[in-house]
Write an enzyme that holds these catalytic residues in place. Sequence first.
Site, mmCIF file in Angstrom:
data_model
loop_
_atom_site.group_PDB
_atom_site.id
_atom_site.type_symbol
_atom_site.label_atom_id
_atom_site.label_comp_id
_atom_site.label_asym_id
_atom_site.label_seq_id
_atom_site.Cartn_x
_atom_site.Cartn_y
_atom_site.Cartn_z
ATOM 1 N N ASN A 1 0.810 -1.231 0.000
ATOM 2 C CA ASN A 1 0.000 0.000 0.000
ATOM 3 C C ASN A 1 0.844 1.283 0.000
ATOM 4 O OD1 ASN A 1 0.812 -0.533 2.634
ATOM 5 N ND2 ASN A 1 -1.027 0.343 3.531
ATOM 6 N N GLU B 1 5.190 -4.247 12.152
ATOM 7 C CA GLU B 1 4.219 -3.161 11.980
ATOM 8 C C GLU B 1 3.017 -3.767 11.276
ATOM 9 O OE1 GLU B 1 4.186 -0.084 12.931
ATOM 10 O OE2 GLU B 1 6.191 -0.124 13.788
ATOM 11 N N CYS C 1 -2.973 1.563 6.704
ATOM 12 C CA CYS C 1 -3.023 0.854 7.991
ATOM 13 C C CYS C 1 -3.652 1.714 9.072
ATOM 14 C CB CYS C 1 -1.625 0.410 8.398
ATOM 15 S SG CYS C 1 -0.431 1.745 8.372
ATOM 16 N N GLU D 1 8.799 2.171 14.480
ATOM 17 C CA GLU D 1 9.593 2.722 13.390
ATOM 18 C C GLU D 1 9.645 4.233 13.584
ATOM 19 O OE1 GLU D 1 7.748 0.573 9.822
ATOM 20 O OE2 GLU D 1 9.847 -0.099 9.812
HETATM 21 P P1 NDP Z 1 0.859 -9.075 3.733
HETATM 22 O O1 NDP Z 1 1.063 -9.462 5.146
HETATM 23 O O2 NDP Z 1 0.112 -9.960 2.850
HETATM 24 O O3 NDP Z 1 2.259 -8.834 3.012
HETATM 25 C C1 NDP Z 1 3.243 -7.974 3.506
HETATM 26 C C2 NDP Z 1 4.587 -8.411 2.988
HETATM 27 O O4 NDP Z 1 4.875 -9.710 3.500
HETATM 28 C C3 NDP Z 1 4.635 -8.538 1.481
HETATM 29 O O5 NDP Z 1 5.923 -8.191 1.016
HETATM 30 C C4 NDP Z 1 4.384 -10.021 1.271
HETATM 31 O O6 NDP Z 1 4.886 -10.499 0.056
HETATM 32 C C5 NDP Z 1 5.159 -10.597 2.436
HETATM 33 N N1 NDP Z 1 4.747 -11.943 2.813
HETATM 34 C C6 NDP Z 1 3.592 -12.587 2.536
HETATM 35 N N2 NDP Z 1 3.615 -13.842 3.066
HETATM 36 C C7 NDP Z 1 4.802 -13.968 3.680
HETATM 37 C C8 NDP Z 1 5.425 -15.012 4.417
HETATM 38 N N3 NDP Z 1 4.832 -16.197 4.616
HETATM 39 N N4 NDP Z 1 6.656 -14.806 4.918
HETATM 40 C C9 NDP Z 1 7.273 -13.636 4.750
HETATM 41 N N5 NDP Z 1 6.757 -12.597 4.048
HETATM 42 C C10 NDP Z 1 5.530 -12.765 3.528
HETATM 43 O O7 NDP Z 1 0.254 -7.627 3.802
HETATM 44 P P2 NDP Z 1 -0.223 -6.746 2.593
HETATM 45 O O8 NDP Z 1 0.879 -6.581 1.610
HETATM 46 O O9 NDP Z 1 -1.529 -7.281 2.169
HETATM 47 O O10 NDP Z 1 -0.351 -5.323 3.298
HETATM 48 C C11 NDP Z 1 -1.470 -4.941 3.964
HETATM 49 C C12 NDP Z 1 -1.270 -5.063 5.456
HETATM 50 O O11 NDP Z 1 -0.159 -4.301 5.883
HETATM 51 C C13 NDP Z 1 -2.455 -4.503 6.190
HETATM 52 O O12 NDP Z 1 -2.823 -5.351 7.246
HETATM 53 C C14 NDP Z 1 -1.937 -3.196 6.741
HETATM 54 O O13 NDP Z 1 -2.606 -2.727 7.841
HETATM 55 C C15 NDP Z 1 -0.509 -3.498 7.005
HETATM 56 N N6 NDP Z 1 0.276 -2.263 7.043
HETATM 57 C C16 NDP Z 1 0.718 -1.815 8.263
HETATM 58 C C17 NDP Z 1 1.402 -0.614 8.362
HETATM 59 C C18 NDP Z 1 1.891 -0.102 9.680
HETATM 60 O O14 NDP Z 1 2.634 0.861 9.698
HETATM 61 N N7 NDP Z 1 1.526 -0.696 10.790
HETATM 62 C C19 NDP Z 1 1.664 0.199 7.174
HETATM 63 C C20 NDP Z 1 1.169 -0.370 5.955
HETATM 64 C C21 NDP Z 1 0.490 -1.566 5.914
HETATM 65 P P3 NDP Z 1 3.970 -10.558 -1.260
HETATM 66 O O15 NDP Z 1 3.065 -9.369 -1.240
HETATM 67 O O16 NDP Z 1 4.981 -10.496 -2.318
HETATM 68 O O17 NDP Z 1 3.235 -11.850 -1.200
#
Ligand code: NDP
Length: 499
Positions: free
Chosen positions: A160, A258, A292, A470
């Site tokens: 995002n 996060e 998020c 962070e």
């Molecule tokens: P995901 O948890 O699906 O993915 C996040 C990252 O983790 C991606 O790079 C993804 O790779 C990777 N990933 C997926 N599966 C695995 C695994 N088994 N092991 C290691 N890495 C893995 O989240 P989203 O990308 O869907 O992002 C949305 C989420 O992020 C929401 O819940 C949001 O709230 C949170 N978020 C939190 C923030 C904060 O500051 N607290 C800021 C922004 C977002 P790939 O996509 O390539 O599969």
Amino acid sequence: MILDEEPLLRSRGLYIDGHWVRAGAGGTREITDPADDTVIAVVDEADHDDVRSAVAAARSAFAAGRWSATPATERADYLVRIADLLEQNRDAIARIETLDTGKTLRESHIDIDDVIAVFRYYATLAEASTERRVDTGNPAVLSRVVAEPIGVCALIAPWNYPLLQMSWKIAPALLAGCTMVAKPSEVTPLSTVALVALIDRAGVPAGVVNLVQGGGEVVGSALTTTPEVDLISFTGGAATGTKIARNAAEHITKVALELGGKNPHIVFADAEFDTAVDAVLTGVFLHSGQVCSAGTRLIVHESVADDFVAELARRAARIRVGPGIDPSSRTGPLVSRQQRAKVEAYVALGISEGATLVAGGKRPADPALAHGSYYLPTIFDNCHRDMRIVQEETFGPILTVERFATEDAAIALGNDTAYGLAAGIRTADPVRGERVARALRHGTVWLNDFGYYTPAAEWGGFGRSGIGRELGPGGLAEYQEHKHIWHNTAPTVEGWFAD
Ligand code: NDP
């Protein structure tokens, strides 16, 4: 392909030990523009062996000690150089981010400015970050706590805010003297590829920053199960965060998580009406709610609720949804068809749970938007705390509305979440505002504002929103080990076992 000629994306492979290389097994992935589903780029996709090479490069660069032994002030010079290069390429990167994520160009420009600010901010911490003297009461003892780099870091970012989230990790990791392997989301890797191209151009030594692209299940998993990584810094969903924490436990690897949020926005009856309506709309519908810290849960005083919701619904219906690249769009498409399907399922759930749909709840009718992943800003009134749409992170343009009668009830609802990332309060009474801000269990609380942050202030969540922080000095400390050196400059016989 629309990004074929983009100089920052000339190499779309992996960046390992200072070189752009092809994925060993020849894997590739098409990257699409969610505004119309066209393919905008093809990037390489790593496998386990590529991840092993990247981690090995980071490990040997760390072991060689050149980067960690470089004075922090010199490492800060690299951060400034990267910030300068980002500034020179601001428009190109904003365009890449918009085409990749769907967000409006205006939002992408704001993101890039924030990314630049993060690199500049951490450069200012160079002098302060290294050593703290401790008074032991014994003048002969020179006691100090020194901050040393934690080692090799796995940096995993979501789709995002691809570049922003990655920069919150790379900038402090570089300043701390760590080496790293960055993994952007497979859905939106392009701005991180561009950033790594600039890091290369800035002359950061080989092996310090490595980039692997590919899906979470293969690449993310390989990065988080190896004992060769000292810290996993992850931003993403709670389910993935849980998996990563489990993986990390195997080798007692430090984790910084996060995760998501379900963020309340509390509006008291004395809040200035127009400003509050405006803030609630922006807080929830910016980037189509894929934020998020989006204020997705409106908690509004019962005496103003009917008027407030009516005005919100009126204005939500007028939000211009369209391609992020079109300056007249106020919000873009969702990042993918899968994400829209998830949002549609939540809307169906809200209806079945008995909430009242007062805005949106469907795709836009405009045929020009038929090929993109668009969804209209959606508002559900008459919600209550037991509904799943109130408790779960929908990660789309959905606002739920609950009413309250007393301040205590507002606080109870505001804290009624497993998450704890961010909250907003609108009131004309500053004393009440401060009181409620202290009572809310969230990592960031905005009082008469929403969504703002500064690189100098820590960001992170209570509860299921994560572990660690962070940004700010705390965000740097995540990348450091703190070693206490007790130096007795005048040792004498103590005689404990003299007899
Ligand atoms: P995901 O948890 O699906 O993915 C996040 C990252 O983790 C991606 O790079 C993804 O790779 C990777 N990933 C997926 N599966 C695995 C695994 N088994 N092991 C290691 N890495 C893995 O989240 P989203 O990308 O869907 O992002 C949305 C989420 O992020 C929401 O819940 C949001 O709230 C949170 N978020 C939190 C923030 C904060 O500051 N607290 C800021 C922004 C977002 P790939 O996509 O390539 O599969």
